[in-house]
Each structure stands twice: as structure tokens, then as C-alpha cells.
Design an enzyme around this catalytic site. Structure first.
Site, PDB file in Angstrom:
ATOM      1  N   ARG A 173       0.885  -1.185   0.000  1.00 61.65           N
ATOM      2  CA  ARG A 173       0.000   0.000   0.000  1.00 61.65           C
ATOM      3  C   ARG A 173       0.917   1.229   0.000  1.00 61.65           C
ATOM      4  NH1 ARG A 173      -5.289   1.519   3.533  1.00 61.65           N
ATOM      5  NH2 ARG A 173      -6.106   0.083   1.972  1.00 61.65           N
ATOM      6  N   HIS A 218      -7.443   0.647  -6.288  1.00 61.18           N
ATOM      7  CA  HIS A 218      -7.633  -0.196  -5.091  1.00 61.18           C
ATOM      8  C   HIS A 218      -8.297  -1.506  -5.545  1.00 61.18           C
ATOM      9  CE1 HIS A 218      -7.886  -1.347  -1.056  1.00 61.18           C
ATOM     10  NE2 HIS A 218      -8.740  -0.474  -0.561  1.00 61.18           N
ATOM     11  N   GLN A 242     -10.238  -3.990  -3.152  1.00 58.89           N
ATOM     12  CA  GLN A 242     -11.537  -3.520  -2.679  1.00 58.89           C
ATOM     13  C   GLN A 242     -12.647  -3.904  -3.654  1.00 58.89           C
ATOM     14  OE1 GLN A 242     -12.184  -1.678   0.290  1.00 58.89           O
ATOM     15  NE2 GLN A 242     -14.227  -2.348  -0.280  1.00 58.89           N
ATOM     16  N   ASP A 264     -17.260   7.316  -1.578  1.00 59.47           N
ATOM     17  CA  ASP A 264     -16.052   7.184  -0.758  1.00 59.47           C
ATOM     18  C   ASP A 264     -15.785   8.550  -0.146  1.00 59.47           C
ATOM     19  OD1 ASP A 264     -13.673   6.266   0.355  1.00 59.47           O
ATOM     20  OD2 ASP A 264     -12.579   6.135  -1.544  1.00 59.47           O
ATOM     21  N   CYS A 292     -16.305   1.624   0.708  1.00 55.63           N
ATOM     22  CA  CYS A 292     -15.129   0.814   1.070  1.00 55.63           C
ATOM     23  C   CYS A 292     -14.756   0.957   2.538  1.00 55.63           C
ATOM     24  CB  CYS A 292     -13.947   1.179   0.175  1.00 55.63           C
ATOM     25  SG  CYS A 292     -13.387   2.887   0.362  1.00 55.63           S
ATOM     26  N   ARG A 297     -13.542  -8.728   2.166  1.00 54.49           N
ATOM     27  CA  ARG A 297     -12.123  -8.496   1.874  1.00 54.49           C
ATOM     28  C   ARG A 297     -11.320  -9.723   2.294  1.00 54.49           C
ATOM     29  NH1 ARG A 297     -10.120  -3.268   1.765  1.00 54.49           N
ATOM     30  NH2 ARG A 297      -8.197  -4.289   1.110  1.00 54.49           N
TER      31      ARG A 297
HETATM   32  N1  NVA Z   1     -10.030   6.614  -1.326  1.00 60.08           N
HETATM   33  C1  NVA Z   1      -9.637   6.258   0.024  1.00 60.08           C
HETATM   34  C2  NVA Z   1      -9.826   4.793   0.237  1.00 60.08           C
HETATM   35  C3  NVA Z   1      -9.441   4.299   1.611  1.00 60.08           C
HETATM   36  C4  NVA Z   1      -9.622   2.828   1.758  1.00 60.08           C
HETATM   37  C5  NVA Z   1      -8.193   6.658   0.250  1.00 60.08           C
HETATM   38  O1  NVA Z   1      -7.381   6.440  -0.672  1.00 60.08           O
HETATM   39  O2  NVA Z   1      -7.878   7.203   1.291  1.00 60.08           O
HETATM   40  N1   CP Z   2     -11.224  -0.121   2.627  1.00 61.14           N
HETATM   41  C1   CP Z   2      -9.950  -0.176   3.054  1.00 61.14           C
HETATM   42  O1   CP Z   2      -9.021  -0.443   2.282  1.00 61.14           O
HETATM   43  O2   CP Z   2      -9.794   0.078   4.375  1.00 61.14           O
HETATM   44  P1   CP Z   2      -8.424   0.316   5.151  1.00 61.14           P
HETATM   45  O3   CP Z   2      -7.880   1.648   4.715  1.00 61.14           O
HETATM   46  O4   CP Z   2      -8.814   0.311   6.610  1.00 61.14           O
HETATM   47  O5   CP Z   2      -7.457  -0.780   4.829  1.00 61.14           O
END
Ligand code: NVA
Ligand code: CP
Length: 308
Positions: A105, A132, A135, A221, A261, A289
Site C-alpha cells: 500500500r 484499489h 476492494q 467514498d 469501502c 475483503r
Molecule cells: N479513497 C480512500 C480509500 C481508503 C480505503 C483513500 O485512498 O484514502
Molecule cells: N477499505 C480499506 O481499504 O480500508 P483500510 O484503509 O482500513 O485498509
């Protein structure tokens, strides 16, 4: 060395591979619910690299790997050499000689692509600024569980055209459904950045209610994703009319599913009555997930396994 298979963007896999993964997810989930031990990844190691925060992604990968009989190692930028300028290519060489699979990540998609290019083992994108994929794997499995095939269905995306939105767009091309998108002016999708082949599977709407009309799924989101915190005040103003509320659900299909998500901000991108209401499947999405990623880990390490 044979080139390993990676999951860096949703369109790295074919429709046939997703059909396999969804069937496998169902089998692995059922087995887990019956408390039956299943250890195809005995003695295997997953390395997880986090350059951004996470609850669900860490839990589901770490827990999933243990449940499959393997082990997981957590690395972050703060207390490893990754945050001190070691080249991504060098880190990939070393980490992939000591493990069987890697999840990353990070911020730029380019980092996971560069890591994968030098990795001896499969690499999974656990979220980047651009995508992502894990997800949407879980979200589409959730839709299939509740409603059947997603082919030909309509997903309404309301809000920011971010990493999760981009991945829905790629999924629509691979699995043949449609995404209606409504973003505030200035936050529209840039198709060339998303690696799309055309516009047949998406349509942009200025009015969020028009995007939601007749939808099978309404999803959204946070207005400010990780890495964009400096824009928060400006985004709160720009997105104020893009909240998913009960009125929006009323123009969709009567059995519309609401997805998010998570983490969510009630009163911003979604009202409490929607996320906590009867159309919401956000907790199933989060749980799935775990099951979908166990199928993904098994597939990338072991290849196709015949479902009993
Ligand atoms: N769009 C959000 C998703 C978090 C799971 C982010 O990138 O922060
Ligand atoms: N939806 C998701 O990826 O959550 P986290 O940021 O908690 O991993």
C-alpha cells in the site's frame, strides 16, 4: 526465473480469472464458516508493506494468511529502510528472496509497478493513489452473493473520482457493466489516467440524482483520500451537494445496494440513514475483503486449484 503473476490493477486479470476467483472465494468462505481448517499456504510468507494507514487491508491480509496456514510480516516506512531512501528495485530484490508473496500500500502506482518488475514473487496492490483492486474484488463478490451476476448492471459512483472510482471503471470494462459517475466540477474522471479503452462502460453526469437513477449499486467514498489532506477544506465546500442520502436511493432500483469501502464520514459523503439503513451492505463488503483476498493469495501462490 519465470515472471510471476501480479495483481496491480483490476484489468491485470481476465473475466475468466475473476469467475474462478469468485467461485473460489465462495468455497473458501463457506469452509471458514464451518470452522474447517484449510492450509494451502502452509510454510509460506506474505510480506505487507504499508506506506499509508490501514485497518481492513492489514487485518484481512494478515488474518487471511494465517488462516491459510502461512505467516505475514508487516513493514512500514517509519521503521524500515524503505523510508530512508533505499531504491524500490533493491527492496524488491531482497524482500522477494525472503518471501512467497508481497502486498504493498503506497502513494504512486509507479512504485508498485517498479517493485513488481524486480520481484521474484507475486505482488498485490493494497491501494495506491490511482487504484484499489482488492476492494473492488470484494465489492463485486458481495454483489454476486446478494444479487447474482454484475454483467449488464449499473453502478452509480457519487463523489470523488479517486482510486476506488478508477478501479470500478476498470472492472466495468473487464466484467461488462456500466458506471454512472457524478463528481463536482473540476473533479471529473480523466479516462487517459485510468487506462480505459473507451467510454462504452461509463458516463459522467453533472447531476448526482441523474447518475443514481435506476442504479443497481450506489457507492461513494471519502471526499478527501489519504495523501490529499491539504485539500480538505476546499473539498468539503466543493462536495457539499454530493452526499448519498435517502432521496438518492429512492430514484435507484428498489433493491439497490449501498456500498462504501470504509472508513466513512457520516454527514459528509453519506447520510447516517443510508449507511446504517437496510440497503447498506458495507459490513459484508468489509468481511468479504478477508475471503476474496484469501482466494487471491491462493491463486497467486498455487495457481488454479480444483474446487471440490
Ligand atoms: N479513497 C480512500 C480509500 C481508503 C480505503 C483513500 O485512498 O484514502
Ligand atoms: N477499505 C480499506 O481499504 O480500508 P483500510 O484503509 O482500513 O485498509
Amino acid at each position: 526465473m519465470t515472471t510471476p503473476k501480479h495483481f496491480l490493477q483490476f484489468n491485470d486479470f481476465t473475466r475468466d480469472e475473476f469467475a474462478y476467483l469468485f467461485e473460489r472465494t465462495r468455497w473458501i468462505k463457506d469452509k471458514y464458516k464451518r470452522y474447517e481448517t484449510y492450509h494451502p499456504l502452509f510454510d509460506r510468507t506474505l510480506v505487507m508493506i504499508f506506506e499509508k494507514a490501514s485497518t481492513r487491508t492489514r487485518l484481512s491480509f494478515e488474518g487471511g494468511m494465517f488462516q491459510l496456514g502461512g505467516s505475514a510480516i508487516y513493514l512500514n516506512t517509519r521503521d524500515s529502510q524503505l523510508g530512508r531512501g533505499e531504491p524500490v528495485e533493491d527492496a524488491a530484490q531482497v524482500i522477494s528472496r525472503m518471501s512467497d508473496i508481497v502486498m504493498i500500500r503506497t502513494f504512486d502506482q509507479e512504485v508498485v509497478e517498479r517493485f513488481a518488475a524486480c520481484s521474484r514473487v507475486p505482488v498485490i496492490n493494497g491501494l495506491t493513489n490511482e487504484y484499489h483492486p482488492c476492494q473492488i474484488l470484494a465489492d463485486i463478490f458481495t454483489f454476486i452473493e446478494q444479487r447474482g451476476s454484475i454483467q449488464g448492471k449499473t453502478v452509480a459512483w457519487i463523489g470523488d473520482s479517486n482510486n476506488v472510482c478508477n478501479t470500478w471503471l476498470q472492472a466495468a470494462e473487464v466484467l461488462d457493466f456500466k458506471v454512472n459517475i457524478s463528481t463536482p466540477p473540476g473533479y471529473e474522471v480523466e479516462p487517459e489516467r485510468v487506462n480505459l479503452h473507451g467510454t462504452a462502460h461509463f458516463e459522467q453526469f453533472a447531476d448526482p440524482m441523474a447518475a443514481a437513477a435506476g442504479a443497481d449499486i450506489i457507492t461513494t467514498d471519502v471526499w478527501t483520500s489519504m495523501g490529499f489532506e491539504a485539500e480538505n477544506e476546499e473539498r468539503l465546500r466543493a462536495f457539499a451537494d454530493w452526499q448519498v442520502d435517502f432521496e438518492m436511493l429512492r430514484v435507484a432500483k428498489p433493491d439497490v445496494l449501498f456500498m462504501h469501502c470504509l472508513p466513512a464520514h457520516r454527514g459528509e459523503e453519506v447520510s447516517a440513514e443510508v449507511i446504517d439503513g437496510p440497503n447498506s451492505v458495507v459490513w459484508d463488503e468489509a468481511e468479504n475483503r478477508l475471503h476474496a483476498q484469501k482466494a487471491l493469495l491462493e491463486y497467486l501462490v498455487c495457481g488454479r486449484v480444483k474446487t471440490e
